[in-house]
Design an enzyme around this catalytic site. Structure first.
Site, PDB file in Angstrom:
ATOM      1  N   ASP A  11      38.198  35.234  36.588  1.00 50.54           N
ATOM      2  CA  ASP A  11      38.878  33.946  36.596  1.00 50.54           C
ATOM      3  C   ASP A  11      37.946  32.923  37.239  1.00 50.54           C
ATOM      4  O   ASP A  11      37.190  33.249  38.153  1.00 50.54           O
ATOM      5  CB  ASP A  11      40.192  34.013  37.376  1.00 50.54           C
ATOM      6  CG  ASP A  11      40.979  32.717  37.222  1.00 50.54           C
ATOM      7  OD1 ASP A  11      41.496  32.457  36.113  1.00 50.54           O
ATOM      8  OD2 ASP A  11      41.051  31.942  38.201  1.00 50.54           O
ATOM      9  N   MET A  24      31.563  24.475  38.286  1.00 45.96           N
ATOM     10  CA  MET A  24      32.370  25.649  38.586  1.00 45.96           C
ATOM     11  C   MET A  24      32.387  25.754  40.110  1.00 45.96           C
ATOM     12  O   MET A  24      31.339  25.800  40.742  1.00 45.96           O
ATOM     13  CB  MET A  24      31.753  26.907  37.952  1.00 45.96           C
ATOM     14  CG  MET A  24      32.542  28.161  38.236  1.00 45.96           C
ATOM     15  SD  MET A  24      32.042  29.590  37.223  1.00 45.96           S
ATOM     16  CE  MET A  24      30.372  29.899  37.833  1.00 45.96           C
ATOM     17  N   HIS A 170      46.001  30.366  41.559  1.00 44.98           N
ATOM     18  CA  HIS A 170      44.855  29.486  41.299  1.00 44.98           C
ATOM     19  C   HIS A 170      43.735  29.699  42.310  1.00 44.98           C
ATOM     20  O   HIS A 170      42.834  28.869  42.410  1.00 44.98           O
ATOM     21  CB  HIS A 170      45.252  28.016  41.181  1.00 44.98           C
ATOM     22  CG  HIS A 170      46.057  27.749  39.946  1.00 44.98           C
ATOM     23  ND1 HIS A 170      45.512  27.776  38.676  1.00 44.98           N
ATOM     24  CD2 HIS A 170      47.376  27.488  39.785  1.00 44.98           C
ATOM     25  CE1 HIS A 170      46.462  27.545  37.803  1.00 44.98           C
ATOM     26  NE2 HIS A 170      47.591  27.366  38.433  1.00 44.98           N
ATOM     27  N   ASP A 175      43.741  35.444  40.931  1.00 46.24           N
ATOM     28  CA  ASP A 175      44.084  35.372  39.516  1.00 46.24           C
ATOM     29  C   ASP A 175      43.342  36.425  38.693  1.00 46.24           C
ATOM     30  O   ASP A 175      43.878  36.943  37.716  1.00 46.24           O
ATOM     31  CB  ASP A 175      43.843  33.963  38.974  1.00 46.24           C
ATOM     32  CG  ASP A 175      44.834  32.960  39.563  1.00 46.24           C
ATOM     33  OD1 ASP A 175      45.756  33.366  40.298  1.00 46.24           O
ATOM     34  OD2 ASP A 175      44.673  31.758  39.300  1.00 46.24           O
TER      35      ASP A 175
END
Length: 191
Positions: A11, A24, A170, A175
């Site tokens: 994730d 990211m 999140h 996740d």
């Protein structure tokens, strides 16, 4: 004879829709099982994990994306890992946990997470430990097994027995663990 596949749930949390103009900020990975072509063996996803928070690579960001992840870009600019170092370490971790098995990345939805990870691996290390195509979309796997349209293959529409007991927070590692459980349940499911 085909090699055993090792499935790694991933994730990503990012500060925008695409890599390059945006960054990211974190990613998590968890080993969720192996498949030898006949038998799937699930693994406790919390036993072998990788998590990194990264320094942003650009100035652009979407405040709504930051609201989703709850990550602080200013803190990450000071304390986050260098992306090249993090991607090298992630590759080494995948190689280590895979051993002789062939690693396969799994995600929900795959397109988003794969786009970020592949772009970062190619940008910062010139190599992906999953090659360019060893990945599996959990949503598409559900659609195929359920005989459902992709648009009707959301977690809300899946049978409750398939869903993970873990919450979707999140946090990228949380996740990845949640998705690992979903993948295990779905892989064993007859549809």
């Amino acid at each position: 004879m085909a090699r055993v596949e090792l499935y790694v749930s991933v994730d990503v949390e990012a500060d925008g829709p695409i890599p390059g103009p945006y960054s990211m900020l974190s990613f998590g990975m968890a080993v969720c099982g192996t498949f030898d072509g006949a038998e799937f063996t699930g693994h406790d996803p919390s036993e072998r994990t990788f998590y990194a928070e990264l320094k942003p690579i650009s100035d652009g960001f979407d405040p709504r994306a930051l609201d989703v992840s709850g990550l602080d870009r200013e803190r990450l600019a000071r304390e986050g890992r260098d992306p090249a170092e993090a991607m090298r370490d992630a590759s080494a971790w995948v190689k280590s946990v895979a051993g002789r098995a062939l690693p396969v990345l799994v995600a929900y939805p795959l397109a988003y997470d794969w786009m970020w990870l592949y772009w970062y691996w190619m940008r910062f290390t010139s190599h992906s430990p999953f090659g360019h195509s060893r990945h599996l979309d959990i949503k598409s796997l559900y659609a195929a097994k359920a005989g459902a349209m992709v648009a009707q293959s959301t977690k809300r529409q899946m049978p409750a027995a398939l869903l993970a007991a873990r919450p979707h927070t999140h946090n990228a590692l949380d996740d990845a663990l949640e998705q690992a459980e979903l993948f295990q349940n779905l892989f064993r499911w007859d549809g």
